[in-house]
Design an enzyme around this catalytic site. Sequence first.
Site, PDB file in Angstrom:
ATOM      1  N   GLU A   1       0.834  -1.215   0.000  1.00  0.00           N
ATOM      2  CA  GLU A   1       0.000   0.000   0.000  1.00  0.00           C
ATOM      3  C   GLU A   1       0.865   1.261   0.000  1.00  0.00           C
ATOM      4  O   GLU A   1       0.512   2.275  -0.595  1.00  0.00           O
ATOM      5  CB  GLU A   1      -0.970   0.000   1.194  1.00  0.00           C
ATOM      6  CG  GLU A   1      -1.966  -1.162   1.213  1.00  0.00           C
ATOM      7  CD  GLU A   1      -2.749  -1.348  -0.083  1.00  0.00           C
ATOM      8  OE1 GLU A   1      -2.932  -0.365  -0.830  1.00  0.00           O
ATOM      9  OE2 GLU A   1      -3.168  -2.488  -0.367  1.00  0.00           O
TER      10      GLU A   1
ATOM     11  N   GLY B   1     -15.797  -2.806  -6.811  1.00  0.00           N
ATOM     12  CA  GLY B   1     -14.538  -2.057  -6.873  1.00  0.00           C
ATOM     13  C   GLY B   1     -14.222  -1.728  -8.320  1.00  0.00           C
ATOM     14  O   GLY B   1     -15.066  -1.895  -9.193  1.00  0.00           O
ATOM     15  N   GLY B   2     -13.003  -1.316  -8.589  1.00  0.00           N
ATOM     16  CA  GLY B   2     -12.679  -0.859  -9.939  1.00  0.00           C
ATOM     17  C   GLY B   2     -12.083  -1.911 -10.849  1.00  0.00           C
ATOM     18  O   GLY B   2     -11.535  -1.580 -11.897  1.00  0.00           O
ATOM     19  N   TYR B   3     -12.171  -3.204 -10.461  1.00  0.00           N
ATOM     20  CA  TYR B   3     -11.418  -4.217 -11.213  1.00  0.00           C
ATOM     21  C   TYR B   3     -12.249  -5.016 -12.207  1.00  0.00           C
ATOM     22  O   TYR B   3     -11.826  -6.079 -12.644  1.00  0.00           O
ATOM     23  CB  TYR B   3     -10.747  -5.192 -10.233  1.00  0.00           C
ATOM     24  CG  TYR B   3      -9.544  -4.598  -9.542  1.00  0.00           C
ATOM     25  CD1 TYR B   3      -8.258  -4.774 -10.049  1.00  0.00           C
ATOM     26  CD2 TYR B   3      -9.680  -3.844  -8.380  1.00  0.00           C
ATOM     27  CE1 TYR B   3      -7.152  -4.227  -9.424  1.00  0.00           C
ATOM     28  CE2 TYR B   3      -8.582  -3.283  -7.743  1.00  0.00           C
ATOM     29  CZ  TYR B   3      -7.321  -3.482  -8.271  1.00  0.00           C
ATOM     30  OH  TYR B   3      -6.224  -2.936  -7.657  1.00  0.00           O
TER      31      TYR B   3
END
Length: 699
Positions: A482, A617-619
């Site tokens: 992260e 999510g963005g995947y």
Amino acid sequence: MAAVDQDNPLLKDFDFPPFDCVTADHVRPGVRALLKKVEDELVQLESSLEPSWPKLVEPLEKMTDRLQVVWGAVNHLKAVKDTQELRAAIEEIQPEKVKFELKLGQSKPIYNAFKAIRESSDWDKLSDAQKRIVESQIKEAVLNGVSLEDDKRDQFNKIEQELVKLSEKFGEHVLDATKKFEKLITEKKDIEGLPSTALGLGAQTAVSKGHENATAEDGPWVITLDAPSFMSVMQHAKNRSLRKEVYLAYITRASSGELDNTEIINQILKLRLEKAKLLGYNNYAEVSMATKMATVAKAEELLEKIRAASWDAAVKDMEELKQFAKDQGAPEADDLTHWDTTFWSERLRESKYEINEEELRPYFSLPKVMDGLFSLAKMLFGVTVESADGLAPVWNSDVKFYCVKDSSGSPIAYFYFDPYSRPSEKRGGAWMDEVVARSRVLSRDGASPRLPVAHMVCNQMPPVGDKPSLMTFHEVETVFHEFGHALQHMLTKQDEGLVAGIRGIEWDAVELPSQFMENWCYHRDTLMSIAKHYETGETLPEDIYLKLLAARTYRAGSLSLRQIRFASLDLELHSRYVPGGSESIYDVDQRVSQKTQVIPPLPEDRFLCGFSHIFAGGYAAGYYSYKWAEVLSADAFSAFEDAGLNDIKAVKETGQKFRETILALGGGKAPLDVFVNFRGREPSPEPLLRHNGLLAVSV
């Protein structure tokens, strides 16, 4: 009404969001007032714009930024401090926000002005970053439906609204289903094998559920589906029926009753396909790839290459596990299944490498890990990270706030770090997000660019009693991961806000710096600087370091296939799957798993109902990005290996080059060009397979 607005923390001018005093009551009036303001500004812009940078791009960035920052803060609170009231407020206001975004995304005057810039004689005077902004705005507008005729545009907008609502619901169901499961254990024999950290967590959870006399030693203990609790049962509980019960609960999360996500998934896939067709694409995977480095064919080709290289190794892993369980006299040896593999893998790891993840925890206390991580950042990139607690409001007293300074001591960025799991209000997993991006246009003092601010969120074991948070090696890797994302956001040298930091970077390249940072966890000097016993200060013994290194490729084939299953399933559902056809989503999972899992999933496996990456999510049609970027990150790290990891001068020079390219250029340059700038050539998958010990079996 005006009085309410004046007092609303969301509407005040702030450097850092007022996380300590925003409540659900502020969300509706705050976001509504902001939407009204930006809607007026949009009308104003459309009537007065000219196809020039100062008259189009700068006002556009200013207009969208405030909404982005406030909406980002509200959604962040939902992720880390969820309440029913906050959910209700977001649910009510979200359609209004989406409506504005569609209006903006489908603005013909703005679209035409960007096209005019693209076609004007001034085009060549623009910087690379400015050209990327113009081209991406034109592409985004088309993907937002700007070219659709009225009735088709209405249909498109309905779909967008519905998709946002469904994703929101999906995530809430996963959180609620995770929260719902509690297993109270009163007998010590039922929990045999669990390490003291897990017993401490189980007792602490029991106390929070009203068993005020619970102790780590005597119980009672409460097991939950939150990662620290779930994983400790799967890895260490000798009680096979407990492992089975917890495993089945986990893989069927959000798949029944009022929290069932099955129909939501079907709807999401159906609507994504309709959206793709409206935009003139064959399927949603093609829409997703329109803004990525890869194409569907190239992504599938890479996944197949890695799958083929991993399969034999994974079969061997399984045979080795069965043999080991048999040698240990395990009655289940001939019938090893999903709730046994993690447990026996841990036992085999202990026997093979004499490493016990739990026994390593005292060497990885959070404060020491962070110190070592910051020292590494200083060596590689010449930046200093200092504690700045108290400078910015936070949402929980455990949250830390830091300032990043360059070599001259000037602040260049800030970030929040929220490390511990709080199952009652915080979603699982780990993530990085932006609070604000670096920007010249949004300068706070009229002279220097606004500085970037980031979030880093993890879900590790909280401190128990007076012990600090003691981490597993995997949790250490997660923090490094992260922080890699955060560095790319914070060390950007890009002043055009629309492509600064992580903005404007193709999705399949965003995992490069994060996965790159994970490699340093195995670097002797780095690891030895963080691995200090929290009580005695003693450094991790050399022989254990060597065993950790040897264990790095342990079960690499199996772990690789797990990611390939997720990525292949995601692409299959978004390219070839026919919603409402003869095959269900679970049939697709079973079919994909035949080639990607040595033990196929159980018939009742409902993993998809918790696959938030692609449904909340963005995947979506993008999970392959992890592997795509892993190729880039392993190859980037191999530049340091080539330079000589023990040659501090060479490491610093290579680190400086990494900082000036991959961490500095943001979305202002195509990721392949950025990579070639750093590496001197195009990426190769060879270092990834080599790091994973899979080269020998690759074709």
